[in-house]
Scaffold this motif. Structure first.
Motif, PDB file in Angstrom:
ATOM      1  N   VAL A  98       0.842  -1.203   0.000  1.00  0.00           N
ATOM      2  CA  VAL A  98       0.000   0.000   0.000  1.00  0.00           C
ATOM      3  C   VAL A  98       0.878   1.254   0.000  1.00  0.00           C
ATOM      4  CG1 VAL A  98      -1.699   1.329   1.328  1.00  0.00           C
ATOM      5  CG2 VAL A  98      -1.908  -1.133   1.170  1.00  0.00           C
ATOM      6  N   ARG A  99       2.105   1.124   0.500  1.00  0.00           N
ATOM      7  CA  ARG A  99       2.984   2.279   0.650  1.00  0.00           C
ATOM      8  C   ARG A  99       4.012   2.425  -0.474  1.00  0.00           C
ATOM      9  NH1 ARG A  99       4.832   3.404   6.592  1.00  0.00           N
ATOM     10  NH2 ARG A  99       4.539   5.514   5.805  1.00  0.00           N
ATOM     11  N   GLY A 105       5.387  10.136  -6.623  1.00  0.00           N
ATOM     12  CA  GLY A 105       5.320   9.769  -5.212  1.00  0.00           C
ATOM     13  C   GLY A 105       3.960   9.273  -4.755  1.00  0.00           C
ATOM     14  N   LYS A 106       3.065   9.052  -5.693  1.00  0.00           N
ATOM     15  CA  LYS A 106       1.730   8.574  -5.317  1.00  0.00           C
ATOM     16  C   LYS A 106       1.785   7.104  -4.919  1.00  0.00           C
ATOM     17  CE  LYS A 106      -1.023  11.747  -8.076  1.00  0.00           C
ATOM     18  NZ  LYS A 106      -1.985  11.872  -9.183  1.00  0.00           N
ATOM     19  N   THR A 107       1.052   6.786  -3.886  1.00  0.00           N
ATOM     20  CA  THR A 107       0.914   5.406  -3.430  1.00  0.00           C
ATOM     21  C   THR A 107      -0.434   4.866  -3.904  1.00  0.00           C
ATOM     22  OG1 THR A 107      -0.197   6.013  -1.372  1.00  0.00           O
ATOM     23  CG2 THR A 107       2.241   5.947  -1.332  1.00  0.00           C
ATOM     24  N   PRO A 108      -0.660   3.579  -3.752  1.00  0.00           N
ATOM     25  CA  PRO A 108      -1.991   3.047  -4.062  1.00  0.00           C
ATOM     26  C   PRO A 108      -3.101   3.736  -3.259  1.00  0.00           C
ATOM     27  CG  PRO A 108      -0.431   1.260  -4.011  1.00  0.00           C
ATOM     28  CD  PRO A 108       0.311   2.497  -3.529  1.00  0.00           C
ATOM     29  N   GLU A 123     -10.035  -0.893   2.971  1.00  0.00           N
ATOM     30  CA  GLU A 123      -9.150  -2.065   3.065  1.00  0.00           C
ATOM     31  C   GLU A 123      -7.698  -1.637   3.266  1.00  0.00           C
ATOM     32  OE1 GLU A 123      -8.072  -6.079   3.160  1.00  0.00           O
ATOM     33  OE2 GLU A 123     -10.074  -5.208   3.197  1.00  0.00           O
ATOM     34  N   PHE A 124      -7.252  -0.646   2.496  1.00  0.00           N
ATOM     35  CA  PHE A 124      -5.871  -0.169   2.617  1.00  0.00           C
ATOM     36  C   PHE A 124      -5.579   0.340   4.021  1.00  0.00           C
ATOM     37  CE2 PHE A 124      -5.109   0.999  -2.143  1.00  0.00           C
ATOM     38  CZ  PHE A 124      -5.057  -0.349  -2.461  1.00  0.00           C
ATOM     39  N   LEU A 125      -6.481   1.139   4.553  1.00  0.00           N
ATOM     40  CA  LEU A 125      -6.284   1.692   5.895  1.00  0.00           C
ATOM     41  C   LEU A 125      -6.316   0.603   6.952  1.00  0.00           C
ATOM     42  CD1 LEU A 125      -8.430   4.898   5.470  1.00  0.00           C
ATOM     43  CD2 LEU A 125      -5.932   4.792   5.639  1.00  0.00           C
ATOM     44  N   SER A 126      -7.119  -0.414   6.723  1.00  0.00           N
ATOM     45  CA  SER A 126      -7.204  -1.528   7.658  1.00  0.00           C
ATOM     46  C   SER A 126      -5.904  -2.328   7.698  1.00  0.00           C
ATOM     47  CB  SER A 126      -8.377  -2.435   7.265  1.00  0.00           C
ATOM     48  OG  SER A 126      -8.369  -3.614   8.019  1.00  0.00           O
ATOM     49  N   SER A 131      -0.103   4.105   6.141  1.00  0.00           N
ATOM     50  CA  SER A 131      -0.147   4.639   4.780  1.00  0.00           C
ATOM     51  C   SER A 131      -0.799   6.019   4.726  1.00  0.00           C
ATOM     52  CB  SER A 131      -0.882   3.674   3.844  1.00  0.00           C
ATOM     53  OG  SER A 131      -2.230   3.513   4.229  1.00  0.00           O
ATOM     54  N   ILE A 132      -1.583   6.369   5.738  1.00  0.00           N
ATOM     55  CA  ILE A 132      -2.232   7.687   5.774  1.00  0.00           C
ATOM     56  C   ILE A 132      -1.197   8.811   5.875  1.00  0.00           C
ATOM     57  CG2 ILE A 132      -2.562   7.856   8.288  1.00  0.00           C
ATOM     58  CD1 ILE A 132      -5.197   8.803   5.665  1.00  0.00           C
TER      59      ILE A 132
END
Length: 198
Positions: A98-99, A105-108, A123-126, A131-132
């Motif tokens: 995710v990172r 520099g953009k991430t998923p 889902e990504f944050l979970s 990643s935030i």
């Protein structure tokens, strides 16, 4: 031989992959040594070939973080092609994908915010809460990207998650390279819905 590997990746043909590796045991190593390339994992990710992608990740984990000539990683390409099942499968192997930063520099997570992919954001944050904190080359958080892309539902998911984990205040005060917080950007774009979170 590389063309045959591309065809196998697009079709998800694991048997063909191993036939090629019998012919040339160094095939994947040569691909790994090329700085920017569509690896078999990039191709499988774009095509939604979950099992082939997982097999390649097992053989060459480094491919998951490799950029193609356009500056995209395999998980980023899977997102672009709406291959959500594949994205989740890759994260099951390595949550930190995710990172992985790509072009600018953009991430998923940034991409999901930009496109308003609500379920994917959650889902990504979970799976990868840190990643935030990732920033683009313009010092934009996923929140900035959501506001600038007029994806208010994505912004609500991000803000709701921040509030839930108790990390809302510091991230909301982060400025992009122009000195704007997400609230400044929202106000300048007349996004009234974003204001109650101040």
């Amino acid at each position: 031989m590389e063309r045959r590997l591309e065809v196998a990746a697009r079709a998800g043909d694991i048997d063909a992959l191993y036939s090629l590796l019998k012919e040339d045991a160094n095939l994947l190593d040569r691909i790994e040594n090329i700085p920017f390339i569509d690896t078999p994992l990039h191709i499988a990710a774009s095509a939604g070939q979950v099992l082939f992608a997982l097999e390649i990740m097992r053989l060459k984990p480094s491919f998951a973080r490799k950029w193609n000539q356009n500056g995209y990683s395999p998980i980023y390409l899977a997102l672009q092609n709406e291959q959500t099942e594949l994205v989740i499968s890759l994260l099951d192997v390595d949550r930190d994908l995710v990172r992985v930063r790509g072009r600018e520099g953009k991430t998923p997570l940034h991409f999901a915010a930009e496109c308003g992919m609500i379920d994917v954001l959650a889902e990504f944050l979970s799976v990868c809460p840190k990643s935030i904190q990732d920033l683009t080359i313009r010092k934009e958080t996923a929140l900035h990207v959501a506001v600038k892309s007029d994806k208010l539902e994505a912004l609500k998911v991000l803000l709701g998650w921040l509030e839930h984990v108790g990390k809302d205040r510091p991230v909301l005060k982060w400025c992009d390279n122009e000195g704007n917080t997400i609230l400044h950007v929202a106000a300048s774009r007349f996004q009234i819905e974003a204001r109650p979170y101040s």
